[in-house]
Design a protein around this motif. Structure first.
Motif, mmCIF file in Angstrom:
data_model
loop_
_atom_site.group_PDB
_atom_site.id
_atom_site.type_symbol
_atom_site.label_atom_id
_atom_site.label_comp_id
_atom_site.label_asym_id
_atom_site.label_seq_id
_atom_site.Cartn_x
_atom_site.Cartn_y
_atom_site.Cartn_z
ATOM 1 N N ALA A 69 0.845 -1.186 0.000
ATOM 2 C CA ALA A 69 0.000 0.000 0.000
ATOM 3 C C ALA A 69 0.883 1.240 0.000
ATOM 4 O O ALA A 69 1.844 1.328 0.766
ATOM 5 C CB ALA A 69 -0.903 -0.011 1.226
ATOM 6 N N CYS A 107 1.465 -1.179 -10.243
ATOM 7 C CA CYS A 107 0.654 -1.526 -9.072
ATOM 8 C C CYS A 107 -0.846 -1.305 -9.287
ATOM 9 O O CYS A 107 -1.648 -1.675 -8.427
ATOM 10 C CB CYS A 107 1.115 -0.710 -7.864
ATOM 11 N N LYS A 136 -2.867 -5.683 -3.326
ATOM 12 C CA LYS A 136 -2.144 -4.811 -2.394
ATOM 13 C C LYS A 136 -2.045 -5.519 -1.046
ATOM 14 O O LYS A 136 -3.040 -6.051 -0.538
ATOM 15 C CB LYS A 136 -2.882 -3.491 -2.190
#
Length: 210
Positions: free
Chosen positions: A26, A33, A38
């Protein structure tokens, strides 16, 4: 929505077949990403990712980033939520202009900050409820605080769920999995509209003052 949620729960190795990075921490704001798994922001995982050395020991394929900082007080948490609500609109505007990548990058920064602020607020009410129970086990005030904590946490989780769905859709759009750009853009914008309602509902149940 169920199909998108299912992709969030898939094994890391299946989340992004074309990239080496199947997961991110995160707060890692890179295009790679967008739309991938995550690592959760929770106390159980914190000790494994708090330093580059610890992360390399347990998950050497992940890129280390500074851990997300939680707000220092209630008012800071409220201000952070309001700021991220504005950033959400900016992300939507980028999608509407056809800049799907920039919209996705904004969300990568936004979601962990909403998570941190929301959890700070939930914990504030939980701690206050416990303090009241310590004074009197059948405290009515504790029950009221517990109910507020529950409502805020429920709304937060709903909001984060929808934000996660937007993230997945943007990732699919960037990888061409939603077809040509125009239909992909429309699908993402539709999800943004639904997510905006959940975001606003979350803010509605959070008291301005503690």
């Amino acid at each position: 929505r169920l199909l998108i949620c299912a992709s969030l729960l898939m094994p890391m190795s299946q989340l992004n077949d074309n990239k080496a990075n199947a997961a991110c921490l995160a707060g890692d704001i890179r295009e790679d990403c967008i739309g991938v798994y995550k690592m959760p922001m929770d106390d159980a995982a914190a000790s494994y990712v708090e330093t580059p050395e610890m992360l390399h020991k347990y998950a050497p394929d992940l890129k280390w980033v500074e851990p997300i900082q939680y707000p220092s007080n209630y008012q800071t948490a409220i201000n952070q939520l309001k700021e991220q609500r504005q950033n959400f609109d900016v992300a939507q505007e980028n999608i509407a202009k056809g800049d799907i990548k920039q919209g996705g990058l904004i969300l990568l920064d936004l979601v962990p900050k909403v998570t941190a602020a929301g959890r700070y607020i939930v914990r504030s009410y939980s701690i206050a409820a416990n303090n009241e129970r310590n004074k009197a086990s059948d405290s009515d005030e504790a029950k009221v605080l517990d109910m507020k904590s529950y409502r805020i946490e429920y709304a937060l989780n709903e909001c984060l769920g929808y934000l996660g769905e937007v993230d997945v859709l943007i990732g699919q759009g960037l990888r061409g999995q939603l077809g040509v750009s125009a239909p992909a853009q429309l699908a993402i914008l539709e999800q943004f509209r639904d997510t905006r309602k959940e975001f606003d509902e979350f803010l509605r149940v959070v008291p301005e003052k503690f």
